[in-house]
Design a protein around this motif. Sequence first.
Motif, mmCIF file in Angstrom:
data_model
loop_
_atom_site.group_PDB
_atom_site.id
_atom_site.type_symbol
_atom_site.label_atom_id
_atom_site.label_comp_id
_atom_site.label_asym_id
_atom_site.label_seq_id
_atom_site.Cartn_x
_atom_site.Cartn_y
_atom_site.Cartn_z
ATOM 1 N N PRO A 70 11.437 36.338 -74.446
ATOM 2 C CA PRO A 70 10.547 35.192 -74.658
ATOM 3 C C PRO A 70 9.446 35.100 -73.605
ATOM 4 C CG PRO A 70 12.606 34.480 -73.649
ATOM 5 C CD PRO A 70 12.763 35.947 -73.950
ATOM 6 N N ASP A 71 9.507 35.949 -72.565
ATOM 7 C CA ASP A 71 8.523 35.894 -71.480
ATOM 8 C C ASP A 71 7.174 36.420 -71.977
ATOM 9 O OD1 ASP A 71 7.043 36.148 -69.108
ATOM 10 O OD2 ASP A 71 8.874 36.508 -67.942
ATOM 11 N N PRO A 72 6.129 35.574 -71.992
ATOM 12 C CA PRO A 72 4.836 36.010 -72.526
ATOM 13 C C PRO A 72 4.106 36.979 -71.596
ATOM 14 C CG PRO A 72 4.645 33.795 -71.637
ATOM 15 C CD PRO A 72 6.102 34.159 -71.556
ATOM 16 N N ASP A 159 15.662 26.603 -82.641
ATOM 17 C CA ASP A 159 15.043 25.346 -82.225
ATOM 18 C C ASP A 159 15.017 25.189 -80.711
ATOM 19 O OD1 ASP A 159 14.674 24.683 -84.867
ATOM 20 O OD2 ASP A 159 16.514 23.501 -85.009
ATOM 21 N N ASP A 160 15.942 25.840 -80.012
ATOM 22 C CA ASP A 160 16.073 25.645 -78.570
ATOM 23 C C ASP A 160 15.535 26.793 -77.734
ATOM 24 O OD1 ASP A 160 17.339 23.169 -78.800
ATOM 25 O OD2 ASP A 160 19.319 24.086 -79.005
ATOM 26 N N GLU A 161 15.157 27.903 -78.382
ATOM 27 C CA GLU A 161 14.862 29.107 -77.609
ATOM 28 C C GLU A 161 13.712 28.917 -76.634
ATOM 29 O OE1 GLU A 161 14.585 33.902 -78.113
ATOM 30 O OE2 GLU A 161 14.718 32.633 -79.888
ATOM 31 N N TRP A 162 12.633 28.286 -77.063
ATOM 32 C CA TRP A 162 11.497 28.127 -76.152
ATOM 33 C C TRP A 162 11.792 27.110 -75.069
ATOM 34 C CZ3 TRP A 162 8.337 31.858 -75.862
ATOM 35 C CH2 TRP A 162 8.040 32.631 -76.985
ATOM 36 N N ASN A 163 12.540 26.060 -75.391
ATOM 37 C CA ASN A 163 12.932 25.097 -74.357
ATOM 38 C C ASN A 163 13.854 25.749 -73.331
ATOM 39 O OD1 ASN A 163 11.505 22.912 -75.440
ATOM 40 N ND2 ASN A 163 13.180 22.379 -76.835
ATOM 41 N N TYR A 165 13.809 28.934 -72.560
ATOM 42 C CA TYR A 165 12.948 29.790 -71.740
ATOM 43 C C TYR A 165 12.212 28.962 -70.685
ATOM 44 C CZ TYR A 165 8.886 32.282 -70.144
ATOM 45 O OH TYR A 165 7.927 32.828 -69.334
ATOM 46 N N ASP A 166 11.634 27.833 -71.101
ATOM 47 C CA ASP A 166 10.900 26.993 -70.147
ATOM 48 C C ASP A 166 11.799 26.549 -69.004
ATOM 49 O OD1 ASP A 166 8.536 27.189 -71.554
ATOM 50 O OD2 ASP A 166 8.814 25.298 -72.644
#
Length: 265
Positions: A70-72, A159-163, A165-166
């Motif tokens: 998920p790291d941009p 639903d939680d993956e980006w949260n 990652y943050d």
Amino acid sequence: MAHRLLSGAGSASLLAYRLSPDEFTASIAHGLTRSGQFVVAGRPDPSDPVTTVDAGEPIDVRVDLLKESPDPAVRLVAATVHALGVLRWLAPGEARRLYAWGELPREVADLVEDGRGRLGVIDIERVVLRDSLGVTPMDFEDLVGTIVNDRPQAFPGADDEWNAYDLVASVSETHLAEMCRSVDTGAIPGAICWRRPTMHTCDHTLGHVFLADIDSTGVTLMSVREDETLAAFAAFRRPATTLDDLAVQVSCLIEDSVPDSSPRL
């Protein structure tokens, strides 16, 4: 990881190696029904013969599921799942019934809801997981039987993956580097997934630590040092099934990996 990918994580593509061997079918949703069937959904495309085959007609396909970091800041493949199977598109009435019964995962259901998307079931016997620890073949029925019967939590879900990652990305790189060092020295539980000499680095990667993956059991980090690049899995004290759990377990990792500055006798 296999559970998460089959349940809808990452991206999916199909190759109908007999019908259209030179063309991949992408931009499709995928996941598992509540009863353990592997399903896909997509819009019919006249330029893609796989998406326009008549309902019920069997199509031999190769399934590729890809999970990227998920790291941009870096493109890093965390894992893939590959399988051979037989795809059958369902008639609209069958698709509507599965949708009405609540059998479909959310991303698949969204494409079926308006009636313009097609729903397909893929019969699979075996899957092969490729991740940072190597290649692991698995029997599909055994794997899915465990998922359906025991209902383990696939965390983080879509639903939680980006949260998630943050939350982990908010940790300073100093602490992330200490986690890698502590795994490498055995100070905290985990594993070195791989290590290799650092080659062909650029300024935005050298000296940095990147987040490769987060799951319920720990975090996988990639540390790019001047002489060596390694991937380290740092294990949580306890499994995380919610974002609150994840915050606690990440705090514990930071605490456990901080060098002991107390005086020694």
